[in-house]
Every structure is written in C-alpha cells, then in structure tokens.
Design a protein around this motif. Structure first.
Motif, short mmCIF file in Angstrom:
data_model
loop_
_atom_site.label_atom_id
_atom_site.label_comp_id
_atom_site.label_asym_id
_atom_site.label_seq_id
_atom_site.Cartn_x
_atom_site.Cartn_y
_atom_site.Cartn_z
N GLU A 61 0.90 -1.22 -0.03
CA GLU A 61 0.04 -0.01 0.17
C GLU A 61 0.87 1.33 -0.11
OE1 GLU A 61 -2.65 0.27 3.49
OE2 GLU A 61 -3.24 2.12 2.93
N ALA A 62 0.48 2.35 -0.87
CA ALA A 62 1.34 3.57 -0.81
C ALA A 62 0.22 4.66 -1.30
CB ALA A 62 2.40 3.34 -1.71
N GLU A 63 0.30 5.61 -0.24
CA GLU A 63 -0.72 6.68 -0.56
C GLU A 63 -0.33 7.95 -0.08
OE1 GLU A 63 -5.17 5.65 0.35
OE2 GLU A 63 -4.82 7.28 1.59
N PHE A 64 -0.60 8.93 -0.74
CA PHE A 64 0.02 10.51 -0.13
C PHE A 64 -1.32 11.34 -0.60
CE2 PHE A 64 1.81 14.63 -1.32
CZ PHE A 64 2.47 14.65 0.00
N THR A 65 -1.60 12.06 0.53
CA THR A 65 -2.61 13.07 0.60
C THR A 65 -2.10 14.21 0.84
OG1 THR A 65 -4.37 11.24 0.75
CG2 THR A 65 -5.09 13.58 1.12
N VAL A 66 -2.40 15.53 0.24
CA VAL A 66 -2.11 16.65 0.71
C VAL A 66 -3.52 17.06 1.65
CG1 VAL A 66 -2.02 19.31 0.35
CG2 VAL A 66 -0.75 17.46 -1.09
N THR A 67 -3.22 17.50 2.93
CA THR A 67 -4.48 17.70 3.88
C THR A 67 -4.82 19.08 3.96
OG1 THR A 67 -3.18 17.38 5.71
CG2 THR A 67 -4.23 15.44 4.95
N GLU A 68 -3.81 20.13 3.83
CA GLU A 68 -4.09 21.50 4.00
C GLU A 68 -3.03 22.42 3.02
OE1 GLU A 68 -3.43 22.77 8.22
OE2 GLU A 68 -4.65 21.13 8.94
N PRO A 69 -3.41 23.29 2.38
CA PRO A 69 -4.70 24.04 2.45
C PRO A 69 -5.69 23.45 1.75
CG PRO A 69 -3.40 25.45 1.15
CD PRO A 69 -2.61 24.14 1.68
N PHE A 70 -5.72 22.53 0.91
CA PHE A 70 -6.62 21.85 0.17
C PHE A 70 -6.21 20.17 0.29
CE2 PHE A 70 -2.70 22.24 -2.39
CZ PHE A 70 -2.52 21.13 -2.85
N VAL A 71 -7.30 19.54 0.05
CA VAL A 71 -7.29 18.13 0.18
C VAL A 71 -7.34 17.65 -1.33
CG1 VAL A 71 -8.38 16.04 1.26
CG2 VAL A 71 -8.52 18.20 2.52
N LYS A 72 -6.26 16.74 -1.25
CA LYS A 72 -6.00 15.96 -2.53
C LYS A 72 -4.89 14.70 -2.54
CE LYS A 72 -5.55 16.21 -7.61
NZ LYS A 72 -5.10 17.08 -8.93
N THR A 73 -5.53 13.45 -3.00
CA THR A 73 -4.84 12.41 -2.86
C THR A 73 -4.18 12.20 -4.32
OG1 THR A 73 -6.10 11.29 -1.24
CG2 THR A 73 -5.03 9.96 -2.73
N TYR A 74 -2.79 12.04 -4.28
CA TYR A 74 -2.07 11.85 -5.60
C TYR A 74 -1.71 10.34 -5.78
CZ TYR A 74 -1.87 17.05 -5.71
OH TYR A 74 -2.27 18.32 -5.57
N LYS A 75 -1.56 10.38 -7.24
CA LYS A 75 -0.87 8.93 -7.45
C LYS A 75 0.50 8.74 -6.88
CE LYS A 75 -2.05 8.24 -11.82
NZ LYS A 75 -1.72 7.83 -13.43
N VAL A 76 0.88 7.85 -6.45
CA VAL A 76 2.43 7.59 -6.00
C VAL A 76 2.77 6.17 -5.95
CG1 VAL A 76 2.33 9.45 -4.40
CG2 VAL A 76 1.65 7.14 -3.47
N ALA A 77 4.06 5.87 -5.98
CA ALA A 77 4.49 4.65 -5.97
C ALA A 77 5.19 4.51 -4.57
CB ALA A 77 5.24 4.11 -7.15
N GLY A 78 5.25 3.44 -4.18
CA GLY A 78 6.07 3.11 -2.71
C GLY A 78 7.71 2.88 -2.78
N TYR A 79 8.36 3.23 -1.69
CA TYR A 79 9.70 3.00 -1.61
C TYR A 79 9.70 1.62 -0.91
CZ TYR A 79 12.37 6.93 -3.80
OH TYR A 79 13.16 7.47 -4.46
N GLY A 80 10.30 0.64 -1.37
CA GLY A 80 10.56 -0.69 -0.54
C GLY A 80 12.01 -0.47 0.13
#
Ligand SMILES: [Zn+2]
Length: 412
Positions: A61-80
C-alpha cells in the motif's frame, strides 16, 4: 581479426526477439536466459545457467494526500526496503526541500519532506538527521503525457536502520503541490521483504594453448521494469553473442568465458554472484571486457578502463589500427566491470551514449546494425589480441585509488 565475419544485421535479428521486459526475478528474465542459450546452441556452443537468490521487496500500500490548505490524494508508488508507516499513516507538516541542501533541511524537523532526486543513501541519512518523519521524491518531466507519467516502485539502498518511509510521485503533481502551497500531508506505506531468483548464462571457449588463463566477455540481459531495454542492454548481449560465434570458429590461445548477467539493474547482483561462486578461479582471470549501453546510431564510444593506465594506451592503439573512433577513460564504471575490478581483475566497459535508457522508449527501433557492427569489431579486435598475445601486456593489478573508490561504491 577477420573483421568481415562480424555482422551487424545478424546481431539486430537476434535482438528483435527480446521485445519484452526482463526485470530480474521475473518470467521475462528467465525466458531471455533460455533464448540466449538457444542462440548459443544454434552455432554449437553449450552453456549453463547459474541461479542465485536475492532480496527483494513488495509494496502492499502506498498513499499520499495533501491535507492543508486543500485536500487531494495523489498517485504515488512506494519505496521498498524502508519498512512501513503506522497503519493510519503519518500526518505532518509538508516541506519542499528541493535538492536537500542544508538551508532547506534546517526546516525539516517533524515534517514530510519532498526532494527532487531518487532517494540514495546519503540523502536518506541527511533527512533522518534533519528530523524528517517521511519523504517524497519526484520522477518524470513536466512534458510527460499518457504512459510516460506511469510510476514504478523503487527501493532505498540497503541500510542498517530505516526509520522513515517514503513514496515517489510525478513531476507534474509536484508542481501542483508546491504551487498550491501545501502545508500539511499524510503519507501511508506498507511494504514487505521477500526473495526472488535470477540467473547468469555462461558459455566457455577453451583456449588452445594457455587454457588456464581466462578472459571474460560480459553483458547484462535483465532490464528495469519500465521498458524492454534494447540499448540497455540487449544490444550488448548481441555484441558478445556475435563474438562468441566468431571465437567458436577461431579458437583463441587463452580461454574466453562469455557471461550474460542477470540482475545488474538490482545492483550488479549477477556479476557479484559470479565472482563469489568462481572466487578460486578469479586468480586466473586476466581481463574483463564488459559492454553496457550499446547499439544506437547517433552516439559516441567510450571505453571505461578500471585498471592500469597502460590498458588505455593499448586499447587506443588497437582502435587506431582498425580506424574506429573512440576514447578511453581511466576510471571506475557503474556496471559489472566494477565487480571484476573490485575482485582484483582489470576490467573495462564498452559504452555508447544514446537515448532512452530506463524508459519505455528503450526499444529495438532505435538500434542500428551499423553501430552494433562497429562495436563488435572494436571489442573483437581487443579480445582477439589479448586472446592470442604471447604475454599479457599490462599488470594484473588495480591501482590503489580505484580500489578505494570501489570500496566506497560497493559499500554505499
Ligand atoms: Zn545497463
């Protein structure tokens, strides 16, 4: 050397069957190993596979979301290889630290820090020391469209402690994030370690008069997951295949071992396995001739020599003899030749600059039979001279300075 027996078109024909990705430890890599063996068999050379296991990782699982000052989840890939965050992720202030210079990093404490370049050991340690709680890196360019914006998992180098986790996102999204003034974000990563199997393909032409002295001709056949690696590195595989065919017909006085390495892209793992398994025989090895990056028409040829400077002069003389343009560089080289040098065997990598390495654009369409032929002739000239010369013309020793650099390279 009978230069007109070297055929660029034949090399290109051989290459055309490898239109698939050959990431180490996958079906593609195995399929390619079998195809290389099949080609060798077609001109009467028997070969063997030497398998080895290596550590790998999986991103669950890899997830990244900007939470302030706006909320948006971006496409990411994880680091192993850097563990997992707590299940609910890490939420913290966000900082864009550009290239991770000291001024930027003085603001990193307690933050999720985004830096420009793929994570290496040095930067990772700097981020940890600066008190970052997670990291983000960038990939791609602002002009990418469609499949060029795809993201691939990667891994941090092997390190003793990996207290922080990270993800990679696309350049365009990074622009939006910085432009939008992101001040807070949440990052979640879940990964695990595992094992995979890769292999080297080895064929030997026994020397007629001095069989105990060995020269190696080597090229890696694995690819990164992004593309089918024609320039990096099936072209080189075709070059040493052509030379194996030649030397099968014109036996050299010294033995030649042709090795197609797996898992180079995972950290020179194929050559490292080879030098470990054949440790006792390495004292008989005189010189390693490696090829990495080859075959494109527009480019220039560089031979990186990790050994006595006399080798550069000798190779330049041979290139003059056959009138093939090139330059030498006396240095360590980021390919399998380094492994030989690190184990005391003088080594070189033949390298042609070109386009598209480690992308989906690294395809056979850009490979030129003219270029394959020239490189095979140049390498063939060097190999034939050394294969038949009465006494090896340079010391079998690695200059001290290179050993220091190699120690650093392999312990990075
Ligand atoms: Zn390569």
């Amino acid at each position: 050397m009978i230069l007109n027996e070297i055929c660029g078109k034949r090399q290109l024909e051989f290459m055309k069957q490898f239109t698939y990705i050959r990431e180490a430890g996958t079906e593609g890599e195995l399929k390619a190993a079998l195809a290389i063996q099949e080609e060798l068999r077609s001109f009467g050379v028997e070969s063997r596979q030497e398998e080895f296991e290596f550590d790998t990782w999986k991103i669950l699982e890899a997830e990244f979301t900007v939470t302030e000052p706006f909320v948006k989840t971006y496409k990411v890939a994880g680091y192993g290889r850097c563990g997992s965050t707590p299940e609910s992720g890490i939420e913290a202030p966000f900082l864009y630290a550009e290239n991770g210079d000291a001024i930027n990093l003085s603001f990193a404490k307690g933050k999720i820090v985004m830096v420009n370049n793929p994570m290496n050991g040095d930067m990772y340690q700097k981020l940890v020391a600066a008190g970052a709680v997670a990291f983000v890196t960038l990939t791609g360019t602002p002009i990418d469209e469609g499949d060029d914006t795809l993201l691939y998992t990667r891994a941090v180098p092997k390190m003793e402690a990996t207290p922080i986790q990270g993800v990679v996102l696309h350049h365009k999204d990074a622009m939006e994030i910085v432009d939008g003034g992101a001040t807070r974000a949440r990052l979640t990563l879940k990964s695990e370690l595992g094992k995979a199997t890769s292999r080297n393909v080895i064929a030997r032409i026994e020397g007629t008069e001095i069989p105990e002295e060995v020269l190696t001709l080597t090229a890696h056949f694995d690819t990164v997951p992004q593309g089918p690696g024609a320039y990096d590195n099936m072209a080189a595989c075709a070059i040493i295949m052509e030379l194996c065919r030649y030397f099968k017909a014109h036996n050299p006085r010294r033995s030649m071992e042709f090795v197609w390495f797996g898992a180079e892209e995972k950290g020179l793992l194929g050559s490292r396995n080879y030098t470990e398994v054949h440790k006792d025989e390495l004292k008989n090895h005189q010189f390693n001739m490696n090829v990495d990056l080859a075959g494109q028409l527009v480019g220039g040829t560089v031979i990186g020599v990790t050994g006595d400077p006399a080798i550069c002069h000798m190779i330049e003389y041979m290139a003059h003899e056959i009138g093939i343009g090139m330059v030498t560089r006396n240095a360590i080289w980021g390919s399998d030749s380094n492994t030989f040098a690190w184990n005391g065997v003088p080594a070189m990598t033949l390298n042609r600059d070109g386009f598209g390495m480690h992308t989906r654009h690294d395809i056979v369409d850009y490979i030129s039979p003219w270029s394959l032929e020239r490189s095979a002739k140049l390498l063939g000239k060097i190999a034939e001279s050394l294969g038949n010369i009465a006494v090896m013309p340079f010391p079998r020793a690695i200059p001290e300075q290179f050993m220091k650099e190699l120690d650093k390279y392999f312990n990075r």
